[in-house]
Design an enzyme around this catalytic site. Structure first.
Site, PDB file in Angstrom:
ATOM      1  N   ASN A  11       0.846  -1.067   0.089  1.00 45.62           N
ATOM      2  CA  ASN A  11      -0.030  -0.031   0.055  1.00 45.62           C
ATOM      3  C   ASN A  11       1.008   1.211  -0.153  1.00 45.62           C
ATOM      4  OD1 ASN A  11      -1.882   1.974   0.440  1.00 45.62           O
ATOM      5  ND2 ASN A  11      -2.534   1.356   2.584  1.00 45.62           N
ATOM      6  N   TRP A  12       1.075   1.975  -1.171  1.00 47.68           N
ATOM      7  CA  TRP A  12       1.868   2.715  -1.225  1.00 47.68           C
ATOM      8  C   TRP A  12       1.315   4.128  -0.666  1.00 47.68           C
ATOM      9  CZ3 TRP A  12       4.352   2.431  -7.085  1.00 47.68           C
ATOM     10  CH2 TRP A  12       4.920   1.434  -7.135  1.00 47.68           C
ATOM     11  N   LYS A  13       0.296   4.249  -0.393  1.00 45.84           N
ATOM     12  CA  LYS A  13      -0.502   5.533   0.102  1.00 45.84           C
ATOM     13  C   LYS A  13      -0.254   6.490  -0.839  1.00 45.84           C
ATOM     14  CE  LYS A  13      -0.304   3.559   4.871  1.00 45.84           C
ATOM     15  NZ  LYS A  13      -0.287   3.895   6.204  1.00 45.84           N
ATOM     16  N   HIS A  98      -9.853   1.915   4.312  1.00 48.04           N
ATOM     17  CA  HIS A  98      -8.424   2.120   5.077  1.00 48.04           C
ATOM     18  C   HIS A  98      -8.733   3.008   6.081  1.00 48.04           C
ATOM     19  CE1 HIS A  98      -4.480   3.083   6.114  1.00 48.04           C
ATOM     20  NE2 HIS A  98      -4.328   1.801   5.605  1.00 48.04           N
ATOM     21  N   GLU A 100      -7.061   5.490   7.262  1.00 48.98           N
ATOM     22  CA  GLU A 100      -6.808   6.743   7.061  1.00 48.98           C
ATOM     23  C   GLU A 100      -7.976   7.461   6.228  1.00 48.98           C
ATOM     24  OE1 GLU A 100      -2.979   6.063   5.002  1.00 48.98           O
ATOM     25  OE2 GLU A 100      -2.234   5.668   7.284  1.00 48.98           O
ATOM     26  N   GLU A 168      -6.331  -4.467  10.545  1.00 48.71           N
ATOM     27  CA  GLU A 168      -5.301  -3.298  10.655  1.00 48.71           C
ATOM     28  C   GLU A 168      -5.514  -2.397  12.106  1.00 48.71           C
ATOM     29  OE1 GLU A 168      -2.979  -2.057   7.226  1.00 48.71           O
ATOM     30  OE2 GLU A 168      -4.634  -1.125   7.017  1.00 48.71           O
ATOM     31  N   GLY A 174       1.971   2.590  10.866  1.00 47.59           N
ATOM     32  CA  GLY A 174       2.643   3.635  10.599  1.00 47.59           C
ATOM     33  C   GLY A 174       3.963   4.014  11.925  1.00 47.59           C
ATOM     34  N   SER A 216       2.518  -1.565  10.613  1.00 46.01           N
ATOM     35  CA  SER A 216       4.043  -1.914  10.976  1.00 46.01           C
ATOM     36  C   SER A 216       4.563  -3.324  10.793  1.00 46.01           C
ATOM     37  CB  SER A 216       4.229  -1.248  12.268  1.00 46.01           C
ATOM     38  OG  SER A 216       4.125   0.079  12.528  1.00 46.01           O
ATOM     39  N   GLY A 237       2.612  -0.819   4.492  1.00 43.27           N
ATOM     40  CA  GLY A 237       2.506   0.321   4.091  1.00 43.27           C
ATOM     41  C   GLY A 237       4.050   0.860   3.657  1.00 43.27           C
TER      42      GLY A 237
END
Ligand code: PGA
Length: 256
Positions: A11-13, A98, A100, A168, A174, A216, A237
């Protein structure tokens, strides 16, 4: 029993900054991915890079996906990107819900609509669930049960087989592997998710979706989570932006 083939999602965000870098990153990941035997790799890039990455050749077990889709099929939706569009540009998966995105207002209802739209467009949805905090009274379990129930409302057993669930815990995202969830707790939570699935869809469906852990995941905790976490793979991530590190994670997963 866990799934025969493992799945690792990058997941490159909102990274990287240029199309050139995106292509370089993909090419580096592809290099390690080529030699994998038992692991599928999925790269979820920002929308804007999907088309140029899709033009690069890749082995069959390397898939492309996106990080979100619009809630509506088509129409006047300024700034949105539809499931049909991403499907037509080469995506076969999409992350949905997600944390975020949930943090900026995405609701379970919207997540549920998007999962359905993904299926209509032959995209495999990866639905993210997870508690923001944990407490001794077990409120996080109630929260998680409700989130799963509302997000997966109305899905058929057939669809459940194609669904990917990424557990998650939001508090573990993160950070570094030291602050990630420990494998024993991950095991407890993935068993809980399977229990909720069996309550909602029947005992035979408890293990139907592919079940990932995210939050993480780094080289250091990959093996322990695989050994004890009761997972079919990972949603990665920040470590997916470092080809050497992501490559090591892929190799560790594949060896198991
Ligand atoms: P992280 O992100 O690996 O950087 O914690 C995981 C995710 O948010 O999907």
């Amino acid at each position: 029993m866990q799934k025969q083939r493992k799945l690792v999602v990058a997941n490159w965000k909102m990274n990287p900054d240029t199309s050139l870098e995106a292509k370089k990153l993909f090419t580096a990941i592809r290099l390690t991915a080529r030699s994998l035997k038992n692991t599928d790799v999925l790269v979820c890039s920002p929308f804007i890079y999907l088309n140029s990455i899709a033009k690069l050749d890749r082995p069959k077990h390397v898939y492309l996906g996106v990080q979100n889709i619009a809630e509506l099929e088509k129409g006047a939706q300024t700034g949105e990107v539809s499931a049909t569009m991403v499907k037509n540009e080469g995506a076969t998966y999409t992350i949905i819900g997600h944390s975020e995105r949930r943090a900026i207002g995405e609701t379970d209802e919207s997540v549920s609509k998007k999962i359905n739209l993904a299926f209509v467009n032959n995209l495999r949805p990866i639905v993210c669930v997870g508690e923001r905090i944990r407490d001794k009274e077990g409120e996080h379990l109630t929260f998680l049960r409700e989130q799963i129930k509302a997000s997966l409302a109305g899905l058929s057993k057939r669809q459940l087989l194609d669904l990917v669930i990424a557990y998650e815990p939001v508090w573990a995202i993160g950070k570094s592997y030291q602050d990630s969830m420990n494998p024993t707790d991950i095991h407890e939570m993935t068993l809980f998710i399977q229990k909720v699935l069996s309550e909602l869809f029947g005992k035979d469906m408890a293990k139907a979706p592919t079940l990932l852990y995210g939050g993480s995941v780094e080289v250091e905790n990959t093996k322990a989570i695989l050994d004890y976490g009761n997972v079919d793979g990972f949603l990665v991530g920040h470590a997916s932006l470092v080809p050497l590190e992501f490559g090591r994670i892929l190799e560790l997963v594949d060896r198991r």
